[in-house]
Structures are given as structure tokens and as C-alpha cells.
Design an enzyme around this catalytic site. Sequence first.
Site, PDB file in Angstrom:
ATOM      1  N   GLU A   1       0.836  -1.212   0.000  1.00  0.00           N
ATOM      2  CA  GLU A   1       0.000   0.000   0.000  1.00  0.00           C
ATOM      3  C   GLU A   1       0.869   1.260   0.000  1.00  0.00           C
ATOM      4  O   GLU A   1       2.047   1.206   0.380  1.00  0.00           O
ATOM      5  CB  GLU A   1      -0.923   0.012   1.225  1.00  0.00           C
ATOM      6  CG  GLU A   1      -0.165  -0.064   2.546  1.00  0.00           C
ATOM      7  CD  GLU A   1      -0.873   0.588   3.719  1.00  0.00           C
ATOM      8  OE1 GLU A   1      -1.500   1.649   3.538  1.00  0.00           O
ATOM      9  OE2 GLU A   1      -0.772   0.042   4.834  1.00  0.00           O
TER      10      GLU A   1
ATOM     11  N   VAL B   1      -4.942  -0.077   2.888  1.00  0.00           N
ATOM     12  CA  VAL B   1      -4.938  -1.530   2.717  1.00  0.00           C
ATOM     13  C   VAL B   1      -6.134  -1.935   1.848  1.00  0.00           C
ATOM     14  O   VAL B   1      -5.986  -2.683   0.874  1.00  0.00           O
ATOM     15  CB  VAL B   1      -5.013  -2.241   4.088  1.00  0.00           C
ATOM     16  CG1 VAL B   1      -5.222  -3.737   3.911  1.00  0.00           C
ATOM     17  CG2 VAL B   1      -3.768  -1.954   4.916  1.00  0.00           C
TER      18      VAL B   1
ATOM     19  N   SER C   1     -12.736   0.138  10.256  1.00  0.00           N
ATOM     20  CA  SER C   1     -12.019   0.350   8.991  1.00  0.00           C
ATOM     21  C   SER C   1     -12.583  -0.536   7.881  1.00  0.00           C
ATOM     22  O   SER C   1     -12.853  -1.725   8.097  1.00  0.00           O
ATOM     23  CB  SER C   1     -10.545   0.027   9.186  1.00  0.00           C
ATOM     24  OG  SER C   1      -9.892   0.076   7.940  1.00  0.00           O
ATOM     25  N   SER C   2     -12.692   0.033   6.694  1.00  0.00           N
ATOM     26  CA  SER C   2     -13.149  -0.805   5.574  1.00  0.00           C
ATOM     27  C   SER C   2     -12.074  -1.801   5.148  1.00  0.00           C
ATOM     28  O   SER C   2     -12.335  -2.697   4.358  1.00  0.00           O
ATOM     29  CB  SER C   2     -13.651   0.027   4.401  1.00  0.00           C
ATOM     30  OG  SER C   2     -12.751   1.034   4.110  1.00  0.00           O
ATOM     31  N   ASP C   3     -10.857  -1.693   5.718  1.00  0.00           N
ATOM     32  CA  ASP C   3      -9.861  -2.755   5.489  1.00  0.00           C
ATOM     33  C   ASP C   3     -10.462  -4.113   5.863  1.00  0.00           C
ATOM     34  O   ASP C   3     -10.181  -5.133   5.207  1.00  0.00           O
ATOM     35  CB  ASP C   3      -8.623  -2.549   6.383  1.00  0.00           C
ATOM     36  CG  ASP C   3      -7.768  -1.356   5.965  1.00  0.00           C
ATOM     37  OD1 ASP C   3      -8.089  -0.691   4.963  1.00  0.00           O
ATOM     38  OD2 ASP C   3      -6.779  -1.090   6.674  1.00  0.00           O
TER      39      ASP C   3
ATOM     40  N   ASP D   1     -16.878   3.510  14.084  1.00  0.00           N
ATOM     41  CA  ASP D   1     -15.708   3.591  13.218  1.00  0.00           C
ATOM     42  C   ASP D   1     -15.013   2.228  13.109  1.00  0.00           C
ATOM     43  O   ASP D   1     -14.278   1.812  14.001  1.00  0.00           O
ATOM     44  CB  ASP D   1     -14.734   4.653  13.753  1.00  0.00           C
ATOM     45  CG  ASP D   1     -13.641   4.986  12.753  1.00  0.00           C
ATOM     46  OD1 ASP D   1     -13.494   4.240  11.756  1.00  0.00           O
ATOM     47  OD2 ASP D   1     -12.925   5.978  12.958  1.00  0.00           O
TER      48      ASP D   1
ATOM     49  N   LYS E   1      -6.066  10.257   0.964  1.00  0.00           N
ATOM     50  CA  LYS E   1      -6.039   8.845   1.391  1.00  0.00           C
ATOM     51  C   LYS E   1      -7.294   8.194   0.809  1.00  0.00           C
ATOM     52  O   LYS E   1      -8.399   8.598   1.139  1.00  0.00           O
ATOM     53  CB  LYS E   1      -6.064   8.818   2.921  1.00  0.00           C
ATOM     54  CG  LYS E   1      -6.463   7.494   3.561  1.00  0.00           C
ATOM     55  CD  LYS E   1      -6.583   7.664   5.087  1.00  0.00           C
ATOM     56  CE  LYS E   1      -7.140   6.423   5.762  1.00  0.00           C
ATOM     57  NZ  LYS E   1      -7.304   6.599   7.216  1.00  0.00           N
TER      58      LYS E   1
ATOM     59  N   LYS F   1      -3.143  -2.370  14.434  1.00  0.00           N
ATOM     60  CA  LYS F   1      -2.507  -1.352  15.257  1.00  0.00           C
ATOM     61  C   LYS F   1      -3.034  -1.375  16.676  1.00  0.00           C
ATOM     62  O   LYS F   1      -4.225  -1.534  16.898  1.00  0.00           O
ATOM     63  CB  LYS F   1      -2.796   0.031  14.669  1.00  0.00           C
ATOM     64  CG  LYS F   1      -1.932   0.368  13.503  1.00  0.00           C
ATOM     65  CD  LYS F   1      -2.564   1.456  12.667  1.00  0.00           C
ATOM     66  CE  LYS F   1      -3.816   0.927  11.982  1.00  0.00           C
ATOM     67  NZ  LYS F   1      -4.495   1.900  11.151  1.00  0.00           N
TER      68      LYS F   1
END
Length: 321
Positions: free
Chosen positions: A30, A111, A145-147, A143, A91, A164
Site C-alpha cells: 500500500e 490496505v 475500517s473498511s480494510d 468507526d 487517502k 494497530k
Amino acid sequence: MKNITLESELKIGSEVSAALDSGTPVIALESNVIAHGLPFPQNLETLVQMENAIRSAGAVPATIAVLDGKILVGLEASQIHYFATTPGLAKVSSRDLPIVLATKESAVTTVAASLVAAELAGIKFFASAGLGGVHRAAGSTFDISSDLIQIARSNVIAVTAGVKKILDIGLTLEFLETHCIPCVTYQFDDFPAFYVRSSGFKSPCRMDSLLEISEAIDIHRTIGKGGFIVAAPIDEVDAIDEAVVEAAIVDASAQATRENVYGKGLTKFVMRSVNKATAGKSDAANAAVLISNARLAAELAVIHSARATNPSLTSIDRRIT
Ligand code: PSU
Ligand code: MN
């Protein structure tokens, strides 16, 4: 109106294209972590070291970004320099891709967006530092992440150091299970937490041999769908003190709430502030896992492709381990 095809939107670099044609393993990378996760020149140096580690292991790197409304798969040196030095690049995650392609912007890929591009290009393996996940306070902010959604959808193997530590790792692991995403840790009992080796949560499954992981991947390809996570902890020497980093994360998250930072900007805000509080140690750890994961992904991809031509490798490995 122009005729829109996959070829009009996706440009595969010549080295990557030759590797894909000849069956040489390719590792997708990425660009968001390079543009926004680390400062210049550490970002550029880290990406160069990641690409070198991949090449040394016998694979070809394919760093992904968006340049003037085209998805690039496999950046050349001058393009790497551009993405590492240009401030203010957007981003983009998966859902943003059609928009930046239509508006002909340049942007860096998370990602999630990189997994989309990797699959379109026919790349099977991806490496980064940490996947996005379920944020702390997601119960009220929603919230996530769409990862995580994208890894469930894309047929790509993601090698990372877990997620993380700034996230809610317990909830992230629940989310991965709910979305049927196979997740193994390599030679480690706990799910790793990026800056530190253990998140304090047990891994869903530990596997000690890359050949065995490679077999599990093929079985998933045969009987299942979507991505597959291989998580490996940061090397002992690069890990940072759990208590120090946790205190920095709690402070940074509280500051983000006070300053009304949320959504797309939250990850970067917390990571920058944790780096300040740890006097640069968290960026150093980030760079170290980026490189070690790139190497591991390449080793796994090389073994995976060797197995395809030599199935007897399996029994050799079983005797060794
Ligand atoms: N992990 C890192 N550094 C980063 C990120 C992850 O060590 O900068 C980035 C990745 O690009 C990841 C993104 O895809 O954060 C997830 O952002 P969000 O939580 O906003 O979905
Ligand atoms: Mn988010």
C-alpha cells in the site's frame, strides 16, 4: 464519453507485468502508510527497504497508488519519490477509488484500496504493517475500517503484524470471526499488536510452517472465498514498551475526541501523536514491521509458488518441523 475498461483504469508496471506473466511471485504494497504513516525521508527509506527485502526473497514488489486518475500497480523509482514527498495526497479506501479515478486525481491507497487493485491485477499476496480495524469507542462512533470488509471480499493473502494497538483488538478479532476471515499467526501464540509483540489476545490459530500456511491458503481457495490473514509479531529488538505505548495511545485518543478528529483523519492523528510521545520509537517500530512483513510475505509467496510445481515439498517440510 470514454470507453471504460479495466485496462483504461489500471496500469501494471512493466516489472510486475513480466513477473505475473512468468509466474514469479508478486507482493502488493500500500502507499497510504508511506505517504501518511511515516514522515519523509523515513517513509522513502522504508519503502525502498521493503522492496529490497521482497526482491532478496525472490519475489517482485508492486507498490500501489493512484496517479492522475489511474491505479498504478508497481511504482517506478521516480513515482515512489513523488508519493513519498508530495504533501496533502488524498487517502483513498475502496469506496473512494471510483471517485478519484473519475476526477483524475492522484492519491494514496489504504490496505482496502490496495487489496482491490491487487486482486484486479492478479496479485495473490499483500504486505503491510497493520490492518485497519475496529476503533476504540466504535460502540458510539461506529468507526470500523473498511480494510476489514475488504479483506473479507478480496481473494488476497494479507501479511501484517496484526492490527494497530491504537484499535480495539478484541473487537477486531470478533469482527474477523464474524466475517469468516481465516486468520493465523506465524510462530506465535497471541495475536500481535503491531508496536508490541502480543495484544494480550490469543491468536485464533498458530501455525509454525510456511508450507502448512500455504496449504491452508490453497484449501481456502478451493472451499472458501475472500482474503486470508497471516499475522507475525514485530521482532523482539524492534518492539516498544507496552505500558509506554498504551499510555500514549490513551492520551492521543482523548486528545482526538477533544479536538473533534474522527473518520479518515483519526488513524493518522493518533499515530503521529503516539510517535511524539514515544520520541520516535513508534515510527521506528512501524518501519521495522513494514520491512519484516514484506520479507515474510515474499518468503510465503515463494514457497506457495514452489509448492504449486512440486507437491512433494509438503512431506519434506513436515519432517523438518
Ligand atoms: N497501519 C499502519 N500505518 C498506517 C495504516 C495502518 O501502521 O498508516 C493505515 C493503512 O493505510 C490502513 C489505514 O489501511 O491506516 C486504515 O485507516 P482507517 O482506520 O481510516 O480505515
Ligand atoms: Mn475509519
